[in-house]
Structure formats: C-alpha cells, structure tokens
Design an enzyme around this catalytic site. Structure first.
Site, PDB file in Angstrom:
ATOM      1  N   ASP A  39      40.830  25.627  67.135  1.00 45.64           N
ATOM      2  CA  ASP A  39      39.409  25.310  67.232  1.00 45.64           C
ATOM      3  C   ASP A  39      38.542  26.491  66.826  1.00 45.64           C
ATOM      4  O   ASP A  39      37.597  26.352  66.045  1.00 45.64           O
ATOM      5  CB  ASP A  39      39.059  24.888  68.661  1.00 45.64           C
ATOM      6  CG  ASP A  39      39.718  23.579  69.055  1.00 45.64           C
ATOM      7  OD1 ASP A  39      40.817  23.302  68.556  1.00 45.64           O
ATOM      8  OD2 ASP A  39      39.138  22.829  69.859  1.00 45.64           O
TER       9      ASP A  39
ATOM     10  N   TYR B  27      54.149  23.390  65.797  1.00 44.01           N
ATOM     11  CA  TYR B  27      54.289  23.259  67.246  1.00 44.01           C
ATOM     12  C   TYR B  27      55.773  23.348  67.586  1.00 44.01           C
ATOM     13  O   TYR B  27      56.636  23.006  66.769  1.00 44.01           O
ATOM     14  CB  TYR B  27      53.693  21.934  67.721  1.00 44.01           C
ATOM     15  CG  TYR B  27      52.226  21.781  67.377  1.00 44.01           C
ATOM     16  CD1 TYR B  27      51.264  22.590  67.987  1.00 44.01           C
ATOM     17  CD2 TYR B  27      51.797  20.838  66.434  1.00 44.01           C
ATOM     18  CE1 TYR B  27      49.917  22.458  67.670  1.00 44.01           C
ATOM     19  CE2 TYR B  27      50.442  20.702  66.121  1.00 44.01           C
ATOM     20  CZ  TYR B  27      49.516  21.517  66.743  1.00 44.01           C
ATOM     21  OH  TYR B  27      48.191  21.393  66.419  1.00 44.01           O
TER      22      TYR B  27
ATOM     23  N   GLN C 190      42.496  35.810  58.758  1.00 48.15           N
ATOM     24  CA  GLN C 190      42.448  34.502  58.098  1.00 48.15           C
ATOM     25  C   GLN C 190      42.632  34.598  56.590  1.00 48.15           C
ATOM     26  O   GLN C 190      43.372  33.805  56.002  1.00 48.15           O
ATOM     27  CB  GLN C 190      41.128  33.806  58.436  1.00 48.15           C
ATOM     28  CG  GLN C 190      41.089  33.268  59.861  1.00 48.15           C
ATOM     29  CD  GLN C 190      39.814  32.495  60.144  1.00 48.15           C
ATOM     30  OE1 GLN C 190      38.740  32.845  59.680  1.00 48.15           O
ATOM     31  NE2 GLN C 190      39.931  31.445  60.929  1.00 48.15           N
TER      32      GLN C 190
ATOM     33  N   ARG D  26      50.256  23.079  60.633  1.00 44.94           N
ATOM     34  CA  ARG D  26      50.056  22.187  61.784  1.00 44.94           C
ATOM     35  C   ARG D  26      48.560  21.991  62.041  1.00 44.94           C
ATOM     36  O   ARG D  26      47.714  22.675  61.460  1.00 44.94           O
ATOM     37  CB  ARG D  26      50.693  22.793  63.028  1.00 44.94           C
ATOM     38  CG  ARG D  26      49.934  23.987  63.560  1.00 44.94           C
ATOM     39  CD  ARG D  26      50.527  24.556  64.830  1.00 44.94           C
ATOM     40  NE  ARG D  26      49.486  25.175  65.642  1.00 44.94           N
ATOM     41  CZ  ARG D  26      49.712  25.887  66.731  1.00 44.94           C
ATOM     42  NH1 ARG D  26      50.953  26.097  67.138  1.00 44.94           N
ATOM     43  NH2 ARG D  26      48.711  26.393  67.428  1.00 44.94           N
ATOM     44  N   GLY D  27      48.246  21.072  62.947  1.00 45.78           N
ATOM     45  CA  GLY D  27      46.893  20.930  63.467  1.00 45.78           C
ATOM     46  C   GLY D  27      45.849  20.709  62.405  1.00 45.78           C
ATOM     47  O   GLY D  27      45.938  19.784  61.606  1.00 45.78           O
ATOM     48  N   GLU D  28      44.825  21.582  62.370  1.00 43.35           N
ATOM     49  CA  GLU D  28      43.728  21.396  61.421  1.00 43.35           C
ATOM     50  C   GLU D  28      43.502  22.595  60.511  1.00 43.35           C
ATOM     51  O   GLU D  28      43.498  22.457  59.287  1.00 43.35           O
ATOM     52  CB  GLU D  28      42.426  21.081  62.177  1.00 43.35           C
ATOM     53  CG  GLU D  28      41.230  20.896  61.248  1.00 43.35           C
ATOM     54  CD  GLU D  28      40.059  20.199  61.910  1.00 43.35           C
ATOM     55  OE1 GLU D  28      38.935  20.369  61.417  1.00 43.35           O
ATOM     56  OE2 GLU D  28      40.265  19.469  62.895  1.00 43.35           O
ATOM     57  N   ASP D  29      43.310  23.772  61.072  1.00 40.05           N
ATOM     58  CA  ASP D  29      42.934  24.923  60.243  1.00 40.05           C
ATOM     59  C   ASP D  29      43.986  25.223  59.179  1.00 40.05           C
ATOM     60  O   ASP D  29      43.680  25.288  57.984  1.00 40.05           O
ATOM     61  CB  ASP D  29      42.702  26.149  61.120  1.00 40.05           C
ATOM     62  CG  ASP D  29      42.202  27.341  60.323  1.00 40.05           C
ATOM     63  OD1 ASP D  29      41.266  27.161  59.521  1.00 40.05           O
ATOM     64  OD2 ASP D  29      42.751  28.437  60.476  1.00 40.05           O
ATOM     65  N   SER D  30      45.239  25.414  59.573  1.00 43.31           N
ATOM     66  CA  SER D  30      46.289  25.739  58.594  1.00 43.31           C
ATOM     67  C   SER D  30      46.556  24.564  57.656  1.00 43.31           C
ATOM     68  O   SER D  30      46.953  24.755  56.496  1.00 43.31           O
ATOM     69  CB  SER D  30      47.578  26.159  59.306  1.00 43.31           C
ATOM     70  OG  SER D  30      48.063  25.137  60.157  1.00 43.31           O
TER      71      SER D  30
END
Length: 370
Positions: free
Chosen positions: A21, A183, A244, A260-264
């Site tokens: 986030d 994850y 980053q 994974r997720g959103e940023d990467s």
C-alpha cells in the site's frame, strides 16, 4: 494543468500489506510532484515500515505520521484516500463542500471496475467521495506509469553489465536470471526443485523478505542478504531491500519475474518480461477470479501457444499445484512470451497513466463547480 500550481494535496495511507500500500502511495505522490507540480503531504500510520520505501524522501512530498492526536483543523484543496483506508474523523469535520475527496482503490482487472470508476458517493455529513479505480482499460483510471521508465528500460538493455553492478550483482549472460517476490503460500519448493533439475543454468534472485521461506524449503539455515547457495543447476542469491527505482531496474534486467499483489505487479508489466503474478490470497478462491480476469486482459492478443504456457504456470503458482512440465514449457517458450509482454506493454502505454487521469478528473470536477 496550471490551476494545480502551488496547490497542496493531502494523501492518506495505512500500511496494511507490508510494503504494497505504501509502495503504491509513495510512487503516486512522487509522480504527482514530478510531473504535475503538486505539493503532497503524505499521511502514514506506520512510519517505521514506510521509511524503508521513501528513504531520502522527495523535496515536494512531505511525510507525516497519522495518529489520533494530530490536529487536522487545516485541510488541503484535494484529499486522496488510498485503498479505502478512511479519513480521520477530525479531518472530515474540517472539510468543506469545496474540498475534493477521492478514494484511489485497489487495482483489479475485473469487469465491475469500469462501472464503479469515477462514481460519486454522497456521505452522511454532506461531503461527496469519488472513487478512482486503477485498471487496464480506457474506462478505468489506468495504471501508475512514470516518464522515467523509458530511460530505465533503455539502461537495462544498453548498459547491462553496469546496471547489474548498480544492484550489487554481476551480469550472467549465459544464465537465466529470475526475480522472486511472492507470498509465502506459493509453491516455492516446487519452483526451486524445477530450477535445480533443469538442463539450463539459472540464477534466482530472492527478496530479503522471502529468505526464511526459501531457506526452509531448502532445509538450510536462514540465508542473509548477500548470501548465495547452489541448488542443483540453480544459484540462489538473497538481496537486501531495494529502493523502488532499483527494483524497477532489477525487473527490467531479469528474464522472468515472479511478482505479487499490486505494486510489483504493475512494475513487472512495464518491465515487459515474462512474468508470473500471484494475487493476494482470499477466501472462497476470490483471488483466482482476479487472476482469471487479469489473464483475460493480458492474453487477449496472444497466440494460442503463449496463452497456454502463461495460463498454466500462473494458475499453478496461484493454486499451489505446481507443474514441472508446464514450467519447463514456459521457459522453453520464454522468447515468444517476452515478445507478447513487449507488445502488451506498448498497448497499455497508449493509454493515459493513473496520475494523469487523476489530475484530469479533478480538473473536470473543479470546472463543473465553477
């Protein structure tokens, strides 16, 4: 966008999923400052975690700790709430009907996003909250995409050896390099065993946060950043937490990226290399629906061969039912998959990015209020 000059925006972020986030929020704040001349105050509830992201900071992004005792009597012209974190009660009380309040929500490729993007949500206190949904079509808010990414990709392609050295690694031209960020419920041991027994040499570059999980899968003492170990035909290297922009460079250099997720996930799309995305695990297998929705977008223009290889590996990674056969087919066809990834990234680049769409949306709201 001259109306934005000298305007102050407030952005709120709760650190929920480790760095995801805050990673997205910091990138968005910096892009608004760099490309749209906005001065941003970023309110974060956990500065200990966040400091690993923003490190040296940004001259036009002020970071403040969000806690119960903060005096929110003065509010900004524009308020961005990220990922439905909610605004402090005191802040809402100080807002007026002239304050523009937007919630920038999580990224999803699901069809419902287009219907909810840009919609107003009147609140009980008389304020209006607008929803900005990132996405993969022109009917959404788009994706985070800074202008510097073009130069960074060129650096990875033209100065490969020096780029690897910038990350504290060496170029290995005859080795398949893979980055691993996922994850811990992913079938990590299955991947390690596939790489170990493969006919090609590989190098798996593991994020510091996964050192314990990888070490456990190999029945080793926990590897520290900078340590490496040989597992069959695969060298496993643990790297420290990267800034980053260095992580972006790593993705551009590697042959395959596990994200994974959103940023990467977004960064891997701009790296335009074969990727394996792992959505955040949810009850009732909702995360698998999110994966299917993304694959529908991502593979819409792919040929049948690429569709089959990418789909089988991503589904195996997300369900935990690893397939050595499907993985080796994926690696065998990686050049075709790379060409598809390049074409897909080029297609997305023809759409406005999230920060630009956000500024345009606010300009339209202001124009309608005059």
């Amino acid at each position: 966008m001259s109306f934005l000059i000298a305007k102050r925006w407030d952005m709120f972020c709760q650190v929920v999923d480790n760095f995801g986030d805050i990673g997205v929020s910091w990138r968005l704040a910096c892009q608004l400052a760099d490309e749209h001349d906005v001065t941003v105050t970023l309110w974060i509830d956990d500065l200990t975690v966040a400091k690993k992201i923003f490190r040296a900071g940004h001259p036009k992004v002020q970071v403040q700790q969000w806690h119960a005792e903060v005096d929110f009597s003065e509010v900004a012209d524009v308020v961005i709430e990220t990922f439905s974190c909610g605004l402090p009660e005191g802040y809402q009380q100080a807002m007026s009907t002239n304050t523009l309040w937007l919630n920038v929500d999580y990224l999803s490729a699901e069809d419902w996003v287009e219907g909810f993007h840009g919609r107003p949500s009147p609140q009980a206190n008389g304020l209006v909250r607008y929803f900005m949904y990132p996405g993969f079509s022109t009917q959404t808010g788009g994706l985070l995409r800074e202008k510097f990414l073009t130069a960074l990709k060129r650096q990875a392609e033209q100065s490969t050896q020096s780029a690897w050295q910038q990350l504290g690694l060496v170029a290995s031209p005859n080795v398949i390099s893979l980055s691993l960020f996922c994850y811990t419920h992913a079938p990590i041991k299955g991947l390690l065993d596939s790489l170990s027994a493969s006919s090609y040499p590989s190098r798996l570059i593991v994020s510091e946060s996964l050192a314990a999980a990888v070490s456990q899968a190999l029945a080793l003492n926990v590897l520290s950043p900078g340590n490496s170990t040989q597992h069959g035909n695969c060298e496993i290297v643990v790297i420290p937490f990267l800034p980053q922009i260095d992580y972006d460079l790593l993705l551009a250099l590697c042959d395959v990226n596990f994200v994974r997720g959103e940023d990467s996930w977004i960064r891997a799309l701009w790296a335009a290399k074969p990727m394996v995305w792992l959505p955040y695990q949810q009850s009732e297998h909702t995360h698998l629906q999110k994966l299917d929705a993304f694959l529908k977008h991502y593979l819409a223009l792919a040929n049948d061969e690429v569709k089959a290889q990418v789909t089988s590996v991503m589904q195996a990674w997300a369900t935990g039912v690893w397939s050595d056969k499907d993985w080796h087919a994926f690696i065998h066809h990686r050049e075709h998959i790379r060409q598809h990834a390049e074409a897909y990234a080029s297609q997305l680049c023809r759409q406005p990015d999230l920060a630009t769409n956000l500024v345009i949306f606010i300009e339209k709201l202001r124009a309608n209020r005059v």
